[in-house]
Design an enzyme around this catalytic site. Structure first.
Site, PDB file in Angstrom:
ATOM      1  N   ASP A   1       0.648  -1.135   0.043  1.00 16.89           N
ATOM      2  CA  ASP A   1       0.075  -0.251   0.023  1.00 16.89           C
ATOM      3  C   ASP A   1       0.793   1.506  -0.024  1.00 16.89           C
ATOM      4  OD1 ASP A   1      -2.296   2.129   0.516  1.00 16.89           O
ATOM      5  OD2 ASP A   1      -2.351   1.042   2.248  1.00 16.89           O
ATOM      6  N   HIS A   2       1.531   2.041  -0.924  1.00 17.43           N
ATOM      7  CA  HIS A   2       2.265   2.858  -0.844  1.00 17.43           C
ATOM      8  C   HIS A   2       1.699   4.040  -0.321  1.00 17.43           C
ATOM      9  CE1 HIS A   2       5.360   4.735  -2.919  1.00 17.43           C
ATOM     10  NE2 HIS A   2       5.087   4.558  -4.062  1.00 17.43           N
ATOM     11  N   ARG A   3       0.148   4.209   0.249  1.00 14.68           N
ATOM     12  CA  ARG A   3      -0.140   5.184   0.787  1.00 14.68           C
ATOM     13  C   ARG A   3       0.984   5.225   2.084  1.00 14.68           C
ATOM     14  NH1 ARG A   3      -6.196   4.199   1.504  1.00 14.68           N
ATOM     15  NH2 ARG A   3      -5.047   2.059   1.461  1.00 14.68           N
TER      16      ARG A   3
END
Length: 472
Positions: free
Chosen positions: A444-446
């Site tokens: 998850d790049h968040r």
């Protein structure tokens, strides 16, 4: 632990009595309920469950129930669960038959407090609308019979004799999945396997919980039948090769099972998460040697990979974190490794909880227990829904690399390929041979960035290439 059946109270009109109760002047009266008819609802067996499928009724209409008795087996989105009665009484009427699907909170049966209320409960169930129930199995078809002298609206009209084989009366104690009135309780996979192997479930003795028939029971019965047939001197028909795979009707539209529906929803939900992928090559010579050394003690490669991953995550807590609302993220307090397992009709991820703290031998025993429960569809909700990091391993199939889809609610998933002999350049400049595996992490790049994954994978590689800490 079995779940409790939810019920609501319906007053029984035939059992209401006005009993004098002295008030301040000794003249007042109150309505006192002498008996009750309760609706039994489809329970919510998980936070994501919206509907449930009736796998089997463990009790028949008219049976007396005590508090805590297992009444029905319900298939949720991930497992089959025995559901217990929360009240005493009589199972008066079954409103959703085996194979039927009902929304959470809808009535699936009626429970009468006394035996005298059973007839009234049946009448209530007969008049209740069944529009909210969705049948999965083929329902009995109404056969038109030319009988103009019989009013169509007659509530007590007997069913046509020609449909007796398919018709089950409301007052009958025999249900479609029963044989001769004897209840047969088997897992969905066992039923499917019995059909493929042509095994009569009525002759199989179950070894699962409460005598439940599981897949291994069917396979054992099939092997006995095969042996008996081979020893026979007269063949009833020419020998035919056993089917390699269950028959598939090409062109047929097949609806999702409950589990497939849940997987579909999760995969679609995952599309809303911005993800990225990082790959890494890890040398496995030392890990392979360790596995050969301790395999005889019951240690599995899955447990070794889970342990190595958990130890690496302990040094990189951000990779073990999760973002659920899009506005914040959580550093999870436990390292729970979920491992993807393919089962009949779907996919499930049993969880090895606190994998960084549990020794490798206990972890291996726990993994075998979870896999057995997963294939019997007996996992409890917390055993498949509490993962903080997921492993997906296709190496046993010879797959060298692949990407995995991020499960909703987690920060990362690692796809593990096969360990294969690879020609490499050694540090001294010579050519050598090493066993290597490819791992690809989807994150998850968040929450997790490229440098986070790179550092995590470097730590994982060091642990795998020098696995002395895995057996502490």
């Amino acid at each position: 632990m079995a779940n409790a059946l939810q019920t609501s109270f319906l007053p029984s009109t035939s059992s209401l009595r006005r009993t004098p109760i002295l008030g301040s002047k000794g003249k007042s009266q109150a309505l006192q309920v002498k008996a009750k008819i309760r609706e039994i609802f489809m329970p919510a067996l998980s936070s994501t469950m919206t509907e449930g499928k009736i796998v089997s009724w463990m009790k028949s209409e008219g049976d007396k129930l005590s508090k805590g008795d297992s009444v029905v087996v319900v298939e949720s989105d991930k497992a089959d669960m025995d559901v217990e009665s929360f009240h005493e009484g009589f199972l008066a009427a079954i409103m959703v038959e085996e194979g039927g699907v009902a929304p959470v909170g809808s009535a699936i049966a009626l429970l009468a407090e006394t035996e005298d209320e059973i007839a009234e409960a049946k009448a209530k169930s007969q008049s209740s609308s069944s529009s909210g129930h969705k049948a999965v199995e083929e329902q009995p078809k109404q056969i038109e019979v030319a009988a103009p002298d019989v009013p169509a609206a007659a509530p007590v009209a007997a069913p046509p004799a020609v449909s007796a084989s398919k018709y089950v009366a409301l007052g009958s104690a025999v249900h479609p999945a029963s044989e001769g009135g004897k209840r047969i309780v088997a897992s969905p996979y066992a039923k499917k396997l019995a059909k493929e192997l042509k095994v009569d479930l009525g002759t199989v003795v179950g070894t699962g919980p409460n005598g439940r028939i599981v897949a291994k029971d069917v396979e054992a019965a099939a092997s006995v039948g095969t042996t008996d047939a081979a020893e026979g001197t007269v063949a009833a028909s020419p020998a035919k090769p056993a089917p390699v795979a269950p028959g598939i009707e090409l062109g047929k539209v097949v609806p999702f099972t409950t589990m497939q529906g849940a997987v579909s929803r999760n995969m679609v939900e995952s599309l809303s998460v911005p993800t990225f992928r990082v790959g890494y090559t890890i040398t496995t010579n030392a890990l392979d040697a360790l596995y050969k050394k301790i395999k005889s003690k019951g240690v599995t490669m899955t447990a070794l990979l889970a342990k190595a991953t958990a130890l690496a995550l302990a040094q990189h807590p951000v990779v073990n974190s999760s973002c659920r609302d899009g506005n914040s993220f959580t550093y999870n307090s436990s390292i729970n490794i979920a491992v993807a397992v393919a089962i009949d009709g779907g996919l499930i991820t049993p969880v090895l909880q606190d994998a960084d703290k549990v020794d490798i031998y206990t972890l291996s025993r726990k993994w075998k227990e979870l896999v057995d429960k997963a294939r019997a569809k007996q996992l409890q909700h917390h055993e498949y829904s509490t993962g903080t990091f997921t492993l997906s391993n296709l190496g046993m199939f010879g797959v060298d690399r692949f990407d995995a889809i991020l499960p909703p609610g987690t920060g990362a998933i690692m796809a593990v390929g096969a360990s294969q002999p690879t020609v490499v350049a050694c540090k001294d400049g010579r050519i050598g041979m090493e066993n290597q595996m490819q791992v690809n992490v989807t994150a998850d790049h968040r929450v997790i960035y490229g440098a986070d994954l790179a550092a995590f994978l470097q730590t994982l590689a060091k642990i795998v290439e020098d696995p002395k800490d895995l057996t502490f």
